[in-house]
Design a protein around this motif. Sequence first.
Motif, short mmCIF file in Angstrom:
data_model
loop_
_atom_site.label_atom_id
_atom_site.label_comp_id
_atom_site.label_asym_id
_atom_site.label_seq_id
_atom_site.Cartn_x
_atom_site.Cartn_y
_atom_site.Cartn_z
N SER A 41 0.82 -1.21 0.00
CA SER A 41 0.00 0.00 0.00
C SER A 41 0.85 1.26 0.00
O SER A 41 0.37 2.35 -0.28
CB SER A 41 -0.95 0.01 1.21
OG SER A 41 -0.22 0.17 2.41
N ARG A 42 2.15 1.10 0.28
CA ARG A 42 3.09 2.23 0.25
C ARG A 42 3.84 2.31 -1.08
O ARG A 42 4.79 3.06 -1.22
CB ARG A 42 4.08 2.10 1.40
CG ARG A 42 3.40 2.27 2.74
CD ARG A 42 4.30 1.89 3.89
NE ARG A 42 3.63 2.14 5.14
CZ ARG A 42 3.92 3.15 5.95
NH1 ARG A 42 4.88 3.99 5.66
NH2 ARG A 42 3.26 3.30 7.07
N GLY A 43 3.41 1.51 -2.04
CA GLY A 43 4.03 1.54 -3.37
C GLY A 43 5.34 0.78 -3.45
O GLY A 43 6.11 0.99 -4.38
N LEU A 44 5.57 -0.09 -2.47
CA LEU A 44 6.83 -0.85 -2.44
C LEU A 44 6.59 -2.28 -2.88
O LEU A 44 5.49 -2.82 -2.73
CB LEU A 44 7.41 -0.82 -1.02
CG LEU A 44 7.76 0.58 -0.51
CD1 LEU A 44 7.99 0.57 0.98
CD2 LEU A 44 8.99 1.10 -1.24
N GLU A 45 7.62 -2.89 -3.41
CA GLU A 45 7.58 -4.28 -3.85
C GLU A 45 8.20 -5.17 -2.78
O GLU A 45 9.04 -4.72 -1.99
CB GLU A 45 8.34 -4.45 -5.16
CG GLU A 45 7.78 -3.65 -6.31
CD GLU A 45 6.41 -4.15 -6.77
OE1 GLU A 45 6.15 -5.36 -6.67
OE2 GLU A 45 5.61 -3.31 -7.20
#
Length: 81
Positions: A41-45
């Motif tokens: 949800s924080r745009g991290l993989e």
Amino acid sequence: MASLPSPEQTARAILDIFVGHFNRRPEDVLRVNNFLSVWHSRGLEAGDFKPGMEFAATQNWVEILPQGDAFRLTALGFSEA
């Protein structure tokens, strides 16, 4: 073109998850699944997590516990957050 987050950026996201999301204090422990539940949800993989956690550990912000899937927030990490 988007750029990949640096290990320091993901380490700071880890600190924010410890303190900002889960309201943890120094010596508190979270497991990898706690982080991954909010990671995307924080745009991290998922692949960003390990370099970030290793960076946080080298800065003495967190301690990687012996089983390898749990992490303890240090006083230094708490103050850095």
